[in-house]
Design a protein around this motif. Structure first.
Motif, PDB file in Angstrom:
ATOM      1  N   LYS A 222       0.833  -1.193   0.000  1.00 24.45           N
ATOM      2  CA  LYS A 222       0.000   0.000   0.000  1.00 24.45           C
ATOM      3  C   LYS A 222       0.870   1.245   0.000  1.00 24.45           C
ATOM      4  O   LYS A 222       1.827   1.343   0.765  1.00 24.45           O
ATOM      5  CB  LYS A 222      -0.915   0.013   1.232  1.00 24.45           C
ATOM      6  CG  LYS A 222      -1.934  -1.105   1.267  1.00 24.45           C
ATOM      7  CD  LYS A 222      -2.766  -1.036   2.535  1.00 24.45           C
ATOM      8  CE  LYS A 222      -3.771  -2.183   2.624  1.00 24.45           C
ATOM      9  NZ  LYS A 222      -4.551  -2.120   3.887  1.00 24.45           N
ATOM     10  N   GLU A 223       0.527   2.193  -0.841  1.00 28.53           N
ATOM     11  CA  GLU A 223       1.248   3.457  -0.913  1.00 28.53           C
ATOM     12  C   GLU A 223       0.368   4.479  -1.611  1.00 28.53           C
ATOM     13  O   GLU A 223      -0.234   4.172  -2.644  1.00 28.53           O
ATOM     14  CB  GLU A 223       2.561   3.279  -1.679  1.00 28.53           C
ATOM     15  CG  GLU A 223       3.321   4.545  -1.972  1.00 28.53           C
ATOM     16  CD  GLU A 223       3.861   5.222  -0.713  1.00 28.53           C
ATOM     17  OE1 GLU A 223       3.935   6.466  -0.682  1.00 28.53           O
ATOM     18  OE2 GLU A 223       4.217   4.492   0.240  1.00 28.53           O
ATOM     19  N   LYS A 224       0.291   5.668  -1.049  1.00 27.76           N
ATOM     20  CA  LYS A 224      -0.543   6.723  -1.616  1.00 27.76           C
ATOM     21  C   LYS A 224      -0.161   6.996  -3.070  1.00 27.76           C
ATOM     22  O   LYS A 224       0.977   7.317  -3.378  1.00 27.76           O
ATOM     23  CB  LYS A 224      -0.389   8.005  -0.789  1.00 27.76           C
ATOM     24  CG  LYS A 224      -1.228   9.172  -1.250  1.00 27.76           C
ATOM     25  CD  LYS A 224      -1.144  10.325  -0.278  1.00 27.76           C
ATOM     26  CE  LYS A 224       0.266  10.867  -0.172  1.00 27.76           C
ATOM     27  NZ  LYS A 224       0.362  12.020   0.750  1.00 27.76           N
TER      28      LYS A 224
ATOM     29  N   THR B 211       3.221  -0.736  12.270  1.00 24.84           N
ATOM     30  CA  THR B 211       4.123  -0.294  11.208  1.00 24.84           C
ATOM     31  C   THR B 211       5.174   0.644  11.782  1.00 24.84           C
ATOM     32  O   THR B 211       5.063   1.118  12.909  1.00 24.84           O
ATOM     33  CB  THR B 211       3.347   0.409  10.086  1.00 24.84           C
ATOM     34  OG1 THR B 211       2.704   1.578  10.608  1.00 24.84           O
ATOM     35  CG2 THR B 211       2.293  -0.525   9.504  1.00 24.84           C
TER      36      THR B 211
ATOM     37  N   ASN C 191       0.474   5.658   8.406  1.00 27.17           N
ATOM     38  CA  ASN C 191      -0.244   5.570   7.133  1.00 27.17           C
ATOM     39  C   ASN C 191       0.475   4.767   6.052  1.00 27.17           C
ATOM     40  O   ASN C 191       0.331   5.040   4.868  1.00 27.17           O
ATOM     41  CB  ASN C 191      -0.570   6.977   6.608  1.00 27.17           C
ATOM     42  CG  ASN C 191      -1.369   7.779   7.617  1.00 27.17           C
ATOM     43  OD1 ASN C 191      -2.222   7.254   8.321  1.00 27.17           O
ATOM     44  ND2 ASN C 191      -1.074   9.065   7.707  1.00 27.17           N
ATOM     45  N   VAL C 192       1.255   3.772   6.460  1.00 25.27           N
ATOM     46  CA  VAL C 192       1.864   2.824   5.533  1.00 25.27           C
ATOM     47  C   VAL C 192       1.702   1.422   6.115  1.00 25.27           C
ATOM     48  O   VAL C 192       1.381   1.265   7.295  1.00 25.27           O
ATOM     49  CB  VAL C 192       3.360   3.117   5.278  1.00 25.27           C
ATOM     50  CG1 VAL C 192       3.562   4.515   4.700  1.00 25.27           C
ATOM     51  CG2 VAL C 192       4.174   2.954   6.555  1.00 25.27           C
ATOM     52  N   ASP C 193       1.955   0.396   5.280  1.00 23.39           N
ATOM     53  CA  ASP C 193       1.883  -0.977   5.788  1.00 23.39           C
ATOM     54  C   ASP C 193       3.268  -1.588   5.996  1.00 23.39           C
ATOM     55  O   ASP C 193       3.411  -2.789   6.174  1.00 23.39           O
ATOM     56  CB  ASP C 193       1.045  -1.853   4.853  1.00 23.39           C
ATOM     57  CG  ASP C 193       1.640  -1.977   3.454  1.00 23.39           C
ATOM     58  OD1 ASP C 193       2.682  -1.337   3.176  1.00 23.39           O
ATOM     59  OD2 ASP C 193       1.057  -2.704   2.623  1.00 23.39           O
TER      60      ASP C 193
ATOM     61  N   ASP D  94      -3.349  -2.635  14.255  1.00 30.24           N
ATOM     62  CA  ASP D  94      -2.903  -1.678  13.242  1.00 30.24           C
ATOM     63  C   ASP D  94      -3.829  -1.780  12.040  1.00 30.24           C
ATOM     64  O   ASP D  94      -4.004  -2.866  11.478  1.00 30.24           O
ATOM     65  CB  ASP D  94      -1.463  -1.964  12.805  1.00 30.24           C
ATOM     66  CG  ASP D  94      -0.866  -0.821  11.999  1.00 30.24           C
ATOM     67  OD1 ASP D  94      -1.438  -0.478  10.936  1.00 30.24           O
ATOM     68  OD2 ASP D  94       0.149  -0.257  12.430  1.00 30.24           O
TER      69      ASP D  94
ATOM     70  N   PHE E 293      -3.423  -0.916   9.059  1.00 28.18           N
ATOM     71  CA  PHE E 293      -2.740  -1.177   7.798  1.00 28.18           C
ATOM     72  C   PHE E 293      -2.175  -2.592   7.692  1.00 28.18           C
ATOM     73  O   PHE E 293      -1.685  -2.984   6.640  1.00 28.18           O
ATOM     74  CB  PHE E 293      -1.609  -0.157   7.580  1.00 28.18           C
ATOM     75  CG  PHE E 293      -2.103   1.209   7.206  1.00 28.18           C
ATOM     76  CD1 PHE E 293      -2.209   1.587   5.872  1.00 28.18           C
ATOM     77  CD2 PHE E 293      -2.483   2.113   8.181  1.00 28.18           C
ATOM     78  CE1 PHE E 293      -2.678   2.840   5.526  1.00 28.18           C
ATOM     79  CE2 PHE E 293      -2.950   3.372   7.849  1.00 28.18           C
ATOM     80  CZ  PHE E 293      -3.048   3.737   6.518  1.00 28.18           C
TER      81      PHE E 293
ATOM     82  N   HIS F 280      -1.216   6.976  13.032  1.00 30.75           N
ATOM     83  CA  HIS F 280      -2.048   6.815  11.835  1.00 30.75           C
ATOM     84  C   HIS F 280      -3.174   7.852  11.845  1.00 30.75           C
ATOM     85  O   HIS F 280      -3.683   8.238  12.917  1.00 30.75           O
ATOM     86  CB  HIS F 280      -2.665   5.418  11.792  1.00 30.75           C
ATOM     87  CG  HIS F 280      -1.694   4.313  11.543  1.00 30.75           C
ATOM     88  ND1 HIS F 280      -0.785   4.332  10.518  1.00 30.75           N
ATOM     89  CD2 HIS F 280      -1.508   3.120  12.199  1.00 30.75           C
ATOM     90  CE1 HIS F 280      -0.068   3.212  10.535  1.00 30.75           C
ATOM     91  NE2 HIS F 280      -0.482   2.465  11.542  1.00 30.75           N
TER      92      HIS F 280
ATOM     93  N   GLU G 289      -6.151   7.335  11.202  1.00 29.82           N
ATOM     94  CA  GLU G 289      -7.328   6.727  11.797  1.00 29.82           C
ATOM     95  C   GLU G 289      -7.488   7.134  13.260  1.00 29.82           C
ATOM     96  O   GLU G 289      -8.565   7.572  13.680  1.00 29.82           O
ATOM     97  CB  GLU G 289      -7.242   5.200  11.701  1.00 29.82           C
ATOM     98  CG  GLU G 289      -8.409   4.482  12.373  1.00 29.82           C
ATOM     99  CD  GLU G 289      -8.093   3.036  12.707  1.00 29.82           C
ATOM    100  OE1 GLU G 289      -8.904   2.166  12.357  1.00 29.82           O
ATOM    101  OE2 GLU G 289      -7.031   2.786  13.327  1.00 29.82           O
TER     102      GLU G 289
END
Length: 405
Positions: A46-48, A313, A317-319, A345, A347, A376, A378
C-alpha cells in the motif's frame, strides 16, 4: 529499454514512474508471487498514489517477469541488509543481481545501483564481480550509483520532486542516466563520482538518525527531571538555527535504522557519535516498555492483556513493518517474560503477532491502557474514543490528559 531489478518498496515505484513517463520498462523480481500479483493487476504493498501510477504504467505497456532482459540499462533496487554483529553492509543481494545481469547483458550496458550501500561497497564488491567474468569496466560495462531518496507514505510525490544524486565513473554516462531520471524527476540532479554518491546517501540518513537520537535522549533527560520535552523542543526550535526533531518510541524502516550502521561498521574507531546515537534509538522500545510498567504500577494494573499497542508499522499511514519499534518492543517483552499485550494496526491485515486485532473498537473494548505507537490518521481523527482509557502517547498527538515519553 530499462530493466528494473527488484520490485519492492523502491524498485516498483521507480519502474512504474519510468514507464508512465514514456520509458520502455521491464520489471524483474525473483519472487514468483510478486510477479504474479503485479501481472494480475494488483500492487504488492500500500502506498498513496501507487495504484493510480500502476494503471498508467500498465497502459504504457510495462511488463513484469522473473527473467533478466537483454538491454542497455539495468537499474538494481534490491535490499541491502546489514550484519547486526559487525554493522557492515551485506551486499549479497546486489552481487547476486549483478551476476544475473552479467549473464545476459550486451557489452556497453550500464548498470545503475539504486540500492543504498556503504561507502566503498562498489569498489570492494561490485567491481571485482564484474572483472572476474572478463568484463572491462568503462568499456564493456558502465557503472553508476543513483541512490533513492524517497520515504514510504510519500513515495510518488518525492520521486517527482526530490533532488537526486548520480555517481558515475564517466561523466558522459552520468549525464545519460541523469537524462533518464529527468524523464520524471523535477528536482535537481547532481552528477558526481561513485564514492561521493555512496557517502552522501548514507550521511543524509545518518544526520537524521543523530538528530532523532538527540531528541530521544532529551526526552529521557526531561522525564528524569519532570520537564515537558515537547514544550522545550518547541521553544528551542523558535531559534533560527535550531531544528530539533521529535522524540519517539524508536526508529524503524530500512533507511534511518540501518544505513548509519554502515558507517559504524566501516569506521568503528571514528564513528563514535553515530554509534552512540544508534544505540540510543535502538534502546527506545525498551524505554517505552519500562514506561508501560511504570504506568501500570501507578494505575494498579497487573494484567498485561489489559494493555494495547496501537500501531505495528514503523511510521504512520503505511503498511511497512520493517524494523518497526512495536515489533522490537514485543521482542523485548518476551525477554522480560511478560505476555499478553494486545496489538492493532489498521494497515496490517494479516496476523503477524500474537493477540493481534483487526477492528479498532474490539481492540479498545478489551484494554484499559492504550499505547499510541504510530500516529495513523485513523486514530488522529478519532482521539475522542480514547477519553475513557489510560493513554500513553509516544507520538504527541493526544490532546487530553495522558502519559508521554
Amino acid at each position: 529499454m530499462v530493466n528494473v531489478i527488484g520490485l519492492g518498496y523502491i524498485g516498483l515505484p521507480t519502474a512504474l514512474m519510468l514507464a508512465s513517463h514514456g520509458i520502455e520498462v521491464v520489471g524483474t523480481d525473483y519472487n514468483n508471487d510478486i510477479v504474479a500479483l503485479l501481472r494480475s493487476g494488483k500492487t504488492s504493498f500500500k502506498e498513496k498514489g501507487l495504484d493510480e501510477l500502476y494503471k498508467k504504467a500498465v497502459e504504457a505497456n510495462i511488463k513484469f517477469t522473473n527473467e533478466y532482459q537483454i538491454t542497455d540499462i539495468y537499474i538494481i533496487a534490491v535490499p541491502t541488509p546489514y550484519d547486526k554483529f559487525t554493522k557492515k553492509v551485506d551486499p549479497c543481494y546486489v552481487i547476486t543481481a549483478i551476476k544475473s545481469v552479467l549473464d545476459v547483458c550486451p557489452k556497453g550496458a550500464t548498470i545503475v545501483i539504486e540500492s543504498t550501500v556503504s561507502p566503498g561497497t562498489i569498489d570492494k564488491y561490485v567491481r571485482p564481480t564484474i572483472t572476474e567474468v572478463g568484463f572491462e569496466i568503462g568499456k564493456d560495462i558502465h557503472l553508476v550509483h543513483a541512490p533513492e531518496r524517497i520515504i514510504p507514505g510519500n513515495m510518488i510525490y518525492e520521486l517527482i520532486h526530490n533532488n537526486r544524486t548520480v555517481g558515475a565513473d564517466d561523466i558522459v554516462v552520468g549525464e545519460q542516466i541523469k537524462n533518464l531520471y529527468s524523464s520524471f524527476c523535477q528536482g535537481e540532479i547532481v552528477v558526481t563520482d561513485i564514492r561521493t554518491a555512496e557517502m552522501t546517501k548514507v550521511v543524509e540518513n545518518t544526520y537524521r538518525a543523530v538528530n532523532i537520537a538527540f531528541a530521544n535522549e532529551l526526552a529521557k533527560i526531561c522525564r528524569y527531571d519532570g520537564l515537558d520535552v515537547y514544550e522545550i523542543i518547541k521553544i528551542c526550535n523558535m531559534h533560527p538555527r535550531v531544528n530539533i526533531l521529535q522524540p519517539g518510541p524508536g526508529v524503524g524502516g530500512h533507511c534511518i535504522s540501518v544505513d548509519p550502521w554502515f558507517l559504524v561498521g566501516d569506521y568503528p574507531h571514528l564513528a563514535k557519535v553515530i554509534d552512540e546515537s544508534m544505540k540510543t534509538n535502538d534502546g527506545m522500545p525498551d524505554f517505552v516498555l519500562n514506561r508501560i510498567y511504570e504506568i501500570m504500577q501507578e494505575n494498579n494494573l497487573t494484567d498485561f492483556s489489559r494493555v494495547g499497542l496501537y500501531g505495528l508499522t514503523y511510521k504512520e499511514n503505511v503498511d511497512d513493518m520493517r524494523e518497526s519499534p512495536t515489533l522490537q518492543l514485543l521482542e523485548s517483552q518476551k525477554r522480560h517474560l511478560s505476555k499478553g499485550l494486545k496489538v492493532y494496526d489498521p494497515f496490517v491485515v494479516q496476523d503477524v503477532v500474537e493477540n493481534q486485532y483487526h477492528n479498532l473498537d474490539e481492540f479498545l473494548d478489551g484494554i484499559d491502557l492504550v499505547v499510541i505507537m504510530v500516529a495513523h490518521d485513523e486514530i488522529k481523527n478519532r482521539l475522542d474514543i480514547l477519553k475513557e482509557k489510560i493513554v500513553f502517547d509516544t507520538r504527541h498527538i493526544y490532546k487530553g490528559d495522558c502519559y508521554s515519553l
